[in-house]
Design a protein around this motif. Structure first.
Motif, short mmCIF file in Angstrom:
data_model
loop_
_atom_site.label_atom_id
_atom_site.label_comp_id
_atom_site.label_asym_id
_atom_site.label_seq_id
_atom_site.Cartn_x
_atom_site.Cartn_y
_atom_site.Cartn_z
N ASN A 33 0.73 -1.22 -0.09
CA ASN A 33 -0.22 -0.06 0.02
C ASN A 33 0.79 1.42 -0.02
N LEU A 34 1.99 1.07 0.51
CA LEU A 34 2.82 2.41 0.63
C LEU A 34 3.87 2.45 -0.77
N GLY A 35 3.62 1.34 -1.79
CA GLY A 35 4.43 1.69 -2.70
C GLY A 35 5.86 0.61 -2.96
N ILE A 36 5.88 -0.19 -1.97
CA ILE A 36 6.95 -1.21 -1.69
C ILE A 36 6.78 -2.24 -2.80
N ARG A 37 7.55 -2.93 -3.43
CA ARG A 37 7.35 -3.99 -4.37
C ARG A 37 7.52 -5.04 -3.53
N PHE A 38 6.58 -6.11 -3.25
CA PHE A 38 6.70 -7.33 -2.57
C PHE A 38 6.69 -8.41 -3.68
N ILE A 39 7.75 -9.30 -3.67
CA ILE A 39 8.03 -10.31 -4.33
C ILE A 39 8.10 -11.61 -3.41
N GLY A 40 6.72 -12.50 -3.78
CA GLY A 40 6.63 -13.54 -3.00
C GLY A 40 7.19 -14.74 -3.75
N PHE A 41 8.08 -15.58 -2.95
CA PHE A 41 8.83 -16.94 -3.32
C PHE A 41 7.66 -17.81 -3.08
N ARG A 42 8.54 -19.09 -3.36
CA ARG A 42 8.06 -20.36 -2.93
C ARG A 42 8.59 -20.99 -1.91
N ASN A 43 9.81 -20.69 -1.38
CA ASN A 43 10.48 -21.13 -0.36
C ASN A 43 11.24 -20.10 0.35
N GLU A 44 11.48 -19.95 1.60
CA GLU A 44 12.08 -18.83 2.38
C GLU A 44 13.56 -19.07 1.85
N GLN A 45 14.06 -20.11 1.59
CA GLN A 45 15.50 -20.11 1.28
C GLN A 45 15.77 -19.55 0.29
N ALA A 46 15.13 -19.50 -1.04
CA ALA A 46 15.31 -18.65 -2.25
C ALA A 46 14.99 -17.33 -2.04
N ALA A 47 14.15 -16.76 -1.18
CA ALA A 47 13.69 -15.89 -0.95
C ALA A 47 15.03 -14.95 -0.17
N SER A 48 15.50 -15.55 0.84
CA SER A 48 16.75 -15.06 1.53
C SER A 48 17.92 -14.96 0.68
N TYR A 49 18.31 -15.96 -0.01
CA TYR A 49 19.27 -15.94 -1.28
C TYR A 49 19.22 -14.72 -2.05
N ALA A 50 17.82 -14.40 -2.44
CA ALA A 50 17.61 -13.28 -3.42
C ALA A 50 17.75 -12.13 -2.64
N ALA A 51 17.31 -11.78 -1.37
CA ALA A 51 17.54 -10.48 -0.71
C ALA A 51 19.06 -10.14 -0.46
N SER A 52 19.69 -11.37 -0.11
CA SER A 52 21.09 -11.07 0.23
C SER A 52 21.81 -10.54 -1.11
N VAL A 53 21.78 -11.34 -2.21
CA VAL A 53 22.45 -11.03 -3.33
C VAL A 53 21.86 -9.53 -3.88
N TYR A 54 20.62 -9.23 -3.72
CA TYR A 54 20.15 -7.77 -4.06
C TYR A 54 21.01 -6.84 -3.43
N GLY A 55 21.44 -6.84 -2.03
CA GLY A 55 22.06 -6.14 -1.48
C GLY A 55 23.42 -6.05 -1.96
N TYR A 56 23.90 -6.91 -2.66
CA TYR A 56 25.41 -6.95 -3.37
C TYR A 56 25.42 -6.17 -4.88
N LEU A 57 24.21 -6.46 -5.24
CA LEU A 57 23.91 -5.83 -6.66
C LEU A 57 23.73 -4.24 -6.44
N THR A 58 23.18 -3.97 -5.55
CA THR A 58 22.47 -2.42 -5.15
C THR A 58 23.44 -1.60 -4.42
N GLY A 59 24.23 -2.45 -3.48
CA GLY A 59 24.96 -1.66 -2.51
C GLY A 59 24.43 -1.23 -1.42
#
Length: 594
Positions: free
Chosen positions: A39-65
């Motif tokens: 509702n506040l404009g943050i994009r939520f990307i829902g995964f099928r497993n928390e493991q993959a979601a946590s991997y995604a979030a960690s590397v997003y930090g690497y890619l974006t700084g």
């Protein structure tokens, strides 16, 4: 003013921190946080497993700084997300993990998904906290966010009990405000130590600059390119350090890696670690008399290697490398008649000729080298490396090891792989993160001139199986990821290139008789139809056996706006010796045999 819920306060804190993407899986009670964030404009990307979601979030930090953010339920959600915490820690990726938990008044009574996550994660994160009240939620989240990011990146964890998420606060003026966290202060070099390092480099007969993924993370590519070009220094990128200097640069020693390590006498390490990937800096892989100079953001990292500690510099590469370049003004390494450079070039020529010879082997089933050659030629014709229009993500023992030297990149943060832990299963989560970072509505990642990037996954069939259902995640969010599953029917190698032979082996295994000659521990299914997963989710699927089919599927998959899985049948490699040359013993000089 209307009362505010805990979920709304959490979402507002994320928005005020500048968070644009939230990865995770929802459930009670964290679904309320995700809905408020949307509702506040943050994009939520829902995964099928928390493991993959946590991997995604960690590397997003690497890619974006900036820290990637992951939202999971308590209990089992936290346990699954611990994979991402480990990935964040070992690779130094900034990650903020938010997790729900049971109501505070039910602690120790066997509440729903009860887990003392703060105690569990304290030793695995940089900070693990639980806000004491609704008013303190923004402070706790900001503190965890900043801590995950500043210094050596890692994970900040915030435990959010259900009664805080669902609670209401009548007087919103009592809420602590959240502000955008500025970039961390960047430290420079000690002048005396810098002078000592400058003298060493100038006296070197065989200098080598090792470039790691820390250089890519710090966005130091401009400074490093200036140093290498002006001083004419040979360099070696680590697997995820590729692209900080273009792979096709004439000073790149990657094609003669062994020769470069063996002969280098002064080694400047930029954003890399002397761990197993670099053979710990030990002989016989390295010159036993080489001097190591390591520059890292963390003093703890310098202490790990006795050979690098005395000449180490703690600070940010984007600051220190320009200092070093200025100190070396007017000097460059003379490689015109240098035996070291001559040996490297001869070794590179031999190795490249050998690789080209392997790539020309044309038969059915196809070889790894031939498959990657065809894919590379096709992709490069569609998007030249200098444009920076493709992100390569690679995992799987053979797939990652062989493809690493084949697919050139011209810019940093365009190649992701299993990383420091050699973690299988990160690939599809990484692909989702890369697509969000580079192609999302508000892209935060930057690498090379091409704004939009095609995400290309090179997956071993075993590695693909860890998170194959994330293909549905890609399809749901319209992510046009191109996935190659290199299918040899096994872990490391398959059992047979013949269907009847494989079925005979399966029958011996399933009979329960204990008869010899059945499937082995490395066995996977015979010619599994992985392409059908994409088709079932509304994407494209290709089953490929021939070179012509592979070239066609690669071209069509690249041009498609849908997720695409290309299932490539390759030779099983039956009978091949299982060994991993990277895992070398400094004492014996042998790779680990499995």
């Amino acid at each position: 003013m209307a009362p505010s819920t805990g979920a709304h306060i959490i979402a507002c804190a994320l928005r005020d921190l500048g968070v644009k993407v939230l990865f995770g899986i929802v459930g009670i009670p964290v679904v309320e946080i995700a809905e408020e964030a949307i509702n506040l404009g943050i994009r939520f990307i829902g995964f099928r497993n928390e493991q993959a979601a946590s991997y995604a979030a960690s590397v997003y930090g690497y890619l974006t700084g900036r820290p990637g953010v992951c939202l999971v339920v308590g209990g089992p959600g936290v346990l699954h997300a611990m994979a991402g915490i480990g990935n964040s820690h070992v690779n130094a990726f900034p990650l903020l993990l938010l997790a729900g938990s049971s109501e505070t008044h039910l602690v120790s009574r066997g509440a729903f998904q009860e887990l003392d996550a703060v105690s569990l994660l304290t030793s695995h994160t940089k900070l693990a906290i639980r806000p004491p009240s609704l008013e303190e939620i923004p402070v706790a989240i900001t503190s965890a966010y900043r801590t995950s990011w500043y210094g050596r990146p890692g994970t900040g964890f915030v435990d959010l009990p259900a009664d805080l998420i669902q609670g209401t606060l009548e007087d919103v003026s009592e809420i602590q405000t959240t502000n955008l966290v500025p970039n961390a202060p960047r430290g420079g070099a000690d002048e005396a130590k810098l002078s000592q390092i400058t003298r060493l480099l100038k006296s070197a007969k065989a200098p080598l600059v090792v470039i790691g993924k820390g250089a890519a993370y710090s966005h130091a590519e401009g400074a490093i390119r200036d140093l290498i070009t002006k001083c004419e220094l040979p360099f070696l990128p680590t697997p995820m350090g590729k692209g900080v200097m273009p792979d096709n640069h004439p000073y790149n020693t990657a094609s003669a890696r062994s020769a470069a390590l063996k002969e280098a006498d002064v080694v400047l390490i930029l954003g890399a670690r002397l761990n197993w990937i670099l053979h710990f800096g030990d002989a016989p892989k390295w010159n036993s008399t080489a001097t190591f100079i390591q520059i890292d953001i963390s003093a703890d990292e310098l202490a790990r290697s006795p050979r690098a500690a005395s000449l180490g510099l703690v600070g940010d590469l984007a600051v220190i490398v320009p200092q070093l370049t200025r100190a070396l003004t007017g000097w460059h390494f003379d490689c015109t008649s240098c035996p070291y450079v001559s040996h490297i070039r001869k070794s590179a020529d031999r190795n490249e000729a050998s690789a080209l010879s392997k790539a020309q082997v044309s038969r059915t089933p196809m070889t790894y080298a031939r498959v990657f050659h065809i894919v590379k030629q096709t992709l490069h014709s569609l998007s030249p490396p200098e444009d920076g229009g493709i992100v390569y993500i690679s995992e799987g023992a053979n797939t990652m090891d062989i493809s690493r030297s084949i697919f050139n990149v011209g810019h940093p943060r365009l190649r992701l792989d299993a990383g420091t832990h050699a973690t299988m299963g990160v690939g599809l989560g990484y692909a989702v993160a890369a697509h969000a970072a580079y192609n999302g509505p508000s892209p935060e990642g930057h690498a090379g001139p091409a704004r939009r990037k095609k995400i290309v996954c090179l997956e071993g069939d075993s590695a693909f199986g860890f998170s194959a259902m994330e293909v549905e995640t890609m399809a749901r969010y319209g992510m046009d990821v191109l996935i190659f599953v290199i299918n040899n029917g096994g872990v490391y190698h398959g059992d047979s290139d013949d269907a009847d032979e494989w079925l005979t082996m399966q029958a011996k295994t399933t009979s329960g008789s204990g008869e010899m000659g059945g499937l082995r521990s490395t066995s996977l299914g015979w010619e599994v139809g992985y392409e059908k997963i994409a088709e079932g989710c509304g994407g494209l699927g290709y089953l490929v056996r021939t070179e012509e089919e592979l070239e066609k599927a690669t071209r069509e998959g690249y041009e498609s706006e849908k997720v695409c899985v290309v299932n490539v049948m390759v030779e099983a490699g039956k009978g091949a010796k299982l060994e991993f040359g990277w895992q070398a013993s400094g004492k014996k000089g042998k790779g680990a045999k499995l």
